[in-house]
Design a protein around this motif. Structure first.
Motif, short mmCIF file in Angstrom:
data_model
loop_
_atom_site.label_atom_id
_atom_site.label_comp_id
_atom_site.label_asym_id
_atom_site.label_seq_id
_atom_site.Cartn_x
_atom_site.Cartn_y
_atom_site.Cartn_z
N PRO A 192 2.46 1.60 5.05
CA PRO A 192 3.14 0.36 4.66
C PRO A 192 2.33 -0.87 5.05
CG PRO A 192 4.68 1.87 5.68
CD PRO A 192 3.32 2.46 5.90
N GLY A 193 2.32 -1.86 4.18
CA GLY A 193 1.58 -3.10 4.42
C GLY A 193 1.30 -3.80 3.10
N ALA A 194 1.42 -5.12 3.14
CA ALA A 194 1.21 -5.90 1.92
C ALA A 194 -0.24 -5.79 1.44
CB ALA A 194 1.56 -7.36 2.16
N ILE A 195 -0.43 -5.72 0.13
CA ILE A 195 -1.76 -5.72 -0.46
C ILE A 195 -2.18 -7.16 -0.69
CG2 ILE A 195 -3.16 -5.03 -2.44
CD1 ILE A 195 -1.19 -2.76 -2.94
N ALA A 196 -3.28 -7.55 -0.10
CA ALA A 196 -3.83 -8.90 -0.33
C ALA A 196 -4.84 -8.81 -1.46
CB ALA A 196 -4.49 -9.43 0.94
N VAL A 197 -4.47 -9.33 -2.63
CA VAL A 197 -5.34 -9.29 -3.80
C VAL A 197 -6.20 -10.56 -3.81
CG1 VAL A 197 -5.44 -9.26 -6.32
CG2 VAL A 197 -3.68 -7.94 -5.11
N ILE A 198 -7.53 -10.38 -3.81
CA ILE A 198 -8.45 -11.52 -3.85
C ILE A 198 -9.03 -11.60 -5.25
CG2 ILE A 198 -10.40 -12.64 -2.72
CD1 ILE A 198 -8.04 -11.96 -0.85
N ASN A 199 -8.70 -12.68 -5.95
CA ASN A 199 -9.10 -12.85 -7.35
C ASN A 199 -10.21 -13.89 -7.46
OD1 ASN A 199 -9.12 -12.56 -10.10
ND2 ASN A 199 -7.30 -13.81 -10.46
N ARG A 200 -11.03 -13.74 -8.48
CA ARG A 200 -12.09 -14.71 -8.76
C ARG A 200 -11.53 -15.82 -9.65
NH1 ARG A 200 -16.70 -11.08 -7.42
NH2 ARG A 200 -18.15 -12.80 -7.71
N PRO A 201 -12.13 -17.03 -9.64
CA PRO A 201 -11.62 -18.13 -10.47
C PRO A 201 -11.85 -17.87 -11.95
CG PRO A 201 -13.68 -18.76 -9.43
CD PRO A 201 -13.30 -17.43 -8.83
N ALA A 202 -11.12 -18.60 -12.79
CA ALA A 202 -11.18 -18.39 -14.24
C ALA A 202 -12.54 -18.73 -14.83
CB ALA A 202 -10.10 -19.20 -14.93
N ILE A 203 -13.35 -19.55 -14.15
CA ILE A 203 -14.68 -19.90 -14.66
C ILE A 203 -15.63 -18.72 -14.57
CG2 ILE A 203 -14.46 -22.34 -14.09
CD1 ILE A 203 -16.32 -21.77 -11.68
N SER A 204 -15.26 -17.69 -13.83
CA SER A 204 -16.12 -16.53 -13.61
C SER A 204 -16.13 -15.63 -14.85
CB SER A 204 -15.63 -15.74 -12.40
OG SER A 204 -16.18 -14.45 -12.37
N GLY A 205 -17.33 -15.25 -15.29
CA GLY A 205 -17.44 -14.29 -16.38
C GLY A 205 -16.88 -12.93 -15.97
N THR A 206 -17.02 -12.60 -14.68
CA THR A 206 -16.46 -11.34 -14.19
C THR A 206 -14.94 -11.36 -14.24
OG1 THR A 206 -18.37 -11.14 -12.72
CG2 THR A 206 -16.52 -9.69 -12.26
N TRP B 103 0.81 -1.22 0.00
CA TRP B 103 0.00 0.00 0.00
C TRP B 103 0.84 1.27 0.00
CZ3 TRP B 103 -4.84 -0.36 -1.36
CH2 TRP B 103 -5.56 -1.53 -1.11
N SER B 104 2.06 1.19 0.51
CA SER B 104 2.93 2.37 0.54
C SER B 104 3.31 2.81 -0.88
CB SER B 104 4.19 2.08 1.35
OG SER B 104 4.94 1.02 0.75
N GLN B 105 3.27 1.90 -1.85
CA GLN B 105 3.57 2.27 -3.24
C GLN B 105 2.46 3.12 -3.85
OE1 GLN B 105 4.59 -2.18 -4.02
NE2 GLN B 105 5.61 -1.05 -5.68
N LEU B 106 1.34 3.19 -3.15
CA LEU B 106 0.19 3.97 -3.62
C LEU B 106 -0.03 5.22 -2.78
CD1 LEU B 106 -2.23 0.93 -4.05
CD2 LEU B 106 -1.05 2.15 -5.89
N GLY B 107 0.90 5.47 -1.85
CA GLY B 107 0.77 6.62 -0.97
C GLY B 107 0.08 6.30 0.34
#
Length: 299
Positions: A178-192, A171-175
């Motif tokens: 400091p703290g790791a960004i936890a990216v939550i992604n959807r599975p590939a079967i998702s149209g989104t 998050w510190s890279q975005l201003g």
């Protein structure tokens, strides 16, 4: 005085009547056909995407059942249309489940569903299998963080791409703090998921860094629960607009309500051509002004 030559006037009158009757028959047949290419107001399918209009059913035989499977992004739309359809046509029923866009299409091809709710256009391969799609509604993909996430700024389109491709991981890279960004992604079967790749990542792939987690199932509620105070994810805006546990992150200074918000897409109902009677009934209702109003009802 020379005698006039040529056919008598009565023949011209008869010819005019015959041609007029043929023209009336042709256009009336075209009007009653469900396979026209008129667009539903406010929608615009991409090049090569098929579309059709269906008349509002005058009646639906009792016992009619339509099965819908597909995008989790369209759960609310499906349920609203189900309730409206069953109310307007007593004795009918709509059964709606949400296993994701790709599985909805698979259910359609194996005849275990009558309609697939999909959040992306049909591919050329899917169209070659006899599938067609009706544009149903516009939708926005929102970026969300937990309500207690200390990051309170917006993001640029470039930053969003870098986050989900693993190039920005703190998050510190975005201003922010400091703290790791936890990216939550959807599975590939998702149209989104697939639409996010096209709209946000511009056809690129998601990152594979350690801070990116891909969910096993395409479900919005579990995704929101995983955000915590350091996570970021994405969902159809209709599913998060009234959520009290998350906040929507502006992109390029715009929120999803804005007409020029960058992450917008078309939602569709897909069906196998030629459409069955129950498909024609349901799509006739869903694409009518009455169905469009029911689709937006808040419950």
């Amino acid at each position: 005085m020379a005698k006039a030559s040529g056919p008598p006037p009565i023949l011209f009158i008869l010819l005019f009547l015959i041609l007029g009757g043929a023209g009336y028959w042709y256009f009336s047949q075209q009007k009653n056909s469900p396979q026209t290419t008129e667009m539903i107001p406010g929608t615009m399918p991409p090049p090569g995407q098929t579309s059709a209009t269906f008349p509002f059913p005058a009646s639906v035989p009792p016992g009619t059942t339509v099965r819908i499977d597909g995008s989790t992004s369209m759960v609310t739309i499906n349920q609203n249309l189900k309730r409206g359809f069953e109310s307007v046509f007593p004795g009918s029923s709509a059964v709606a489940i949400a296993n994701g866009t790709d599985r909805g299409i698979q259910a359609l091809t194996t005849n275990s569903a009558d309609i697939a709710a999909i959040s992306r256009p049909l591919t050329s391969a899917e169209q070659s299998q006899g599938l067609m799609a009706v544009p149903l509604a516009r939708d926005q993909i929102a970026l969300v963080v937990g309500k207690d996430n200390p990051y309170r700024q917006g993001l640029t389109s470039a930053q969003v791409m870098q986050i989900f491709q693993g190039q920005i991981a703190d998050w510190s890279q975005l201003g922010g703090s400091p703290g790791a960004i936890a990216v939550i992604n959807r599975p590939a079967i998702s149209g989104t998921h697939q639409t996010f790749k096209e709209l946000v990542l511009q056809g690129g792939n998601f990152g594979t860094t350690a801070n990116i987690t891909t969910m096993a199932q395409d479900a919005t509620t579990p995704l929101l629960r995983q955000l915590g105070t350091n996570g970021i994810g994405y969902a159809t805006y209709a599913q998060v607009a009234n959520q009290q546990t998350v906040r929507v992150v502006p992109v390029d200074g715009l929120t999803p309500e804005a007409a020029t918000y960058p992450y917008q897409r078309q939602l569709y109902y897909a069906y196998k051509n030629p459409p069955s009677p129950q498909v024609q009934y349901f799509l006739g209702y869903a694409t009518s002004p009455q169905g469009q109003q029911a689709m937006l009802t808040e419950n």
